[in-house]
Design an enzyme around this catalytic site. Structure first.
Site, PDB file in Angstrom:
ATOM      1  N   VAL A 180      61.663  67.208  47.453  1.00  0.00           N
ATOM      2  CA  VAL A 180      62.016  66.122  46.543  1.00  0.00           C
ATOM      3  C   VAL A 180      63.257  66.484  45.729  1.00  0.00           C
ATOM      4  O   VAL A 180      64.154  65.657  45.535  1.00  0.00           O
ATOM      5  CB  VAL A 180      60.830  65.746  45.633  1.00  0.00           C
ATOM      6  CG1 VAL A 180      61.225  64.658  44.642  1.00  0.00           C
ATOM      7  CG2 VAL A 180      59.652  65.261  46.473  1.00  0.00           C
ATOM      8  N   CYS A 181      63.340  67.730  45.267  1.00  0.00           N
ATOM      9  CA  CYS A 181      64.513  68.158  44.496  1.00  0.00           C
ATOM     10  C   CYS A 181      65.765  68.140  45.368  1.00  0.00           C
ATOM     11  O   CYS A 181      66.847  67.762  44.909  1.00  0.00           O
ATOM     12  CB  CYS A 181      64.291  69.558  43.922  1.00  0.00           C
ATOM     13  SG  CYS A 181      62.873  69.665  42.814  1.00  0.00           S
ATOM     14  N   ASP A 182      65.614  68.540  46.614  1.00  0.00           N
ATOM     15  CA  ASP A 182      66.704  68.503  47.586  1.00  0.00           C
ATOM     16  C   ASP A 182      67.192  67.063  47.744  1.00  0.00           C
ATOM     17  O   ASP A 182      68.392  66.774  47.621  1.00  0.00           O
ATOM     18  CB  ASP A 182      66.203  69.075  48.912  1.00  0.00           C
ATOM     19  CG  ASP A 182      67.229  69.035  50.022  1.00  0.00           C
ATOM     20  OD1 ASP A 182      67.607  67.926  50.471  1.00  0.00           O
ATOM     21  OD2 ASP A 182      67.642  70.117  50.474  1.00  0.00           O
TER      22      ASP A 182
END
EC number: 1.11.1.24
Length: 171
Positions: free
Chosen positions: A63-65
């Site tokens: 998700v951060c990616d």
């Protein structure tokens, strides 16, 4: 230090956030973070610009990616008056590696790995795991918070459109 029990969840598990909740109209706290070249960065380094601050747990998670890549794609369309910052506790070396591999050039990644002061100052440090919660802050040219979104479930993405609109609106 303020502890906000069950302020967010991580995969359904309640998590405690350390620090006061920042709201629209609050002054953005100063910070001391490390850039990828190990230089120190503070709020003053971005004086006169609108700051879209994307706080994430770790760039090495899906998700951060996705979030950082999305803001990287959109950052070019925001103009020179806006800087997009991604803050995590990943080391500067890990951030540099990730940015290079992902081709991220329009987002500046900053690390809270050393002093861990950004998390509590912005109310986003997760007590149980030592990472930062997912939150978006838009800070205007006068360092006032004009938009914020704490993502209730850390494993979910933020509202990109609302954050980008807030950044454009603060110009």
């Amino acid at each position: 230090m303020t502890e906000r029990s069950a302020a967010v969840t991580l995969k359904g598990n309640p998590m405690t956030l350390l620090g006061d909740e920042l709201k629209v109209g609050d002054a953005a706290p100063d910070f001391s973070l490390k850039a990828n070249d190990m230089s120190d960065k503070s709020l003053a380094d971005y004086a006169g610009k609108v700051k879209l601050i994307s706080v994430v747990p770790s760039l090495d998670t899906p998700v951060c990616d996705t979030e950082t890549r999305k803001f990287n794609e959109e950052a070019g369309g925001l103009g020179d008056g806006v800087v997009v910052l991604t803050v995590s506790v990943d080391t500067p070396m890990a951030q540099k590696r990730w940015c290079g591999a992902a081709g991220v050039e329009n987002v500046e990644c900053l690390s809270d790995f050393k002093d861990h002061t950004f998390g509590p100052a912005y109310g986003v440090r997760i007590k149980e795991i030592g990472l930062l919660a997912r939150q978006i802050f838009v800070v205007d040219k006068d360092d006032k918070i004009v938009y914020t979104q704490l993502v209730g479930e850390v494993a979910e993405e933020p509202d990109y459109d609302a954050a980008l609109a807030a950044a454009k609106g603060a110009l």
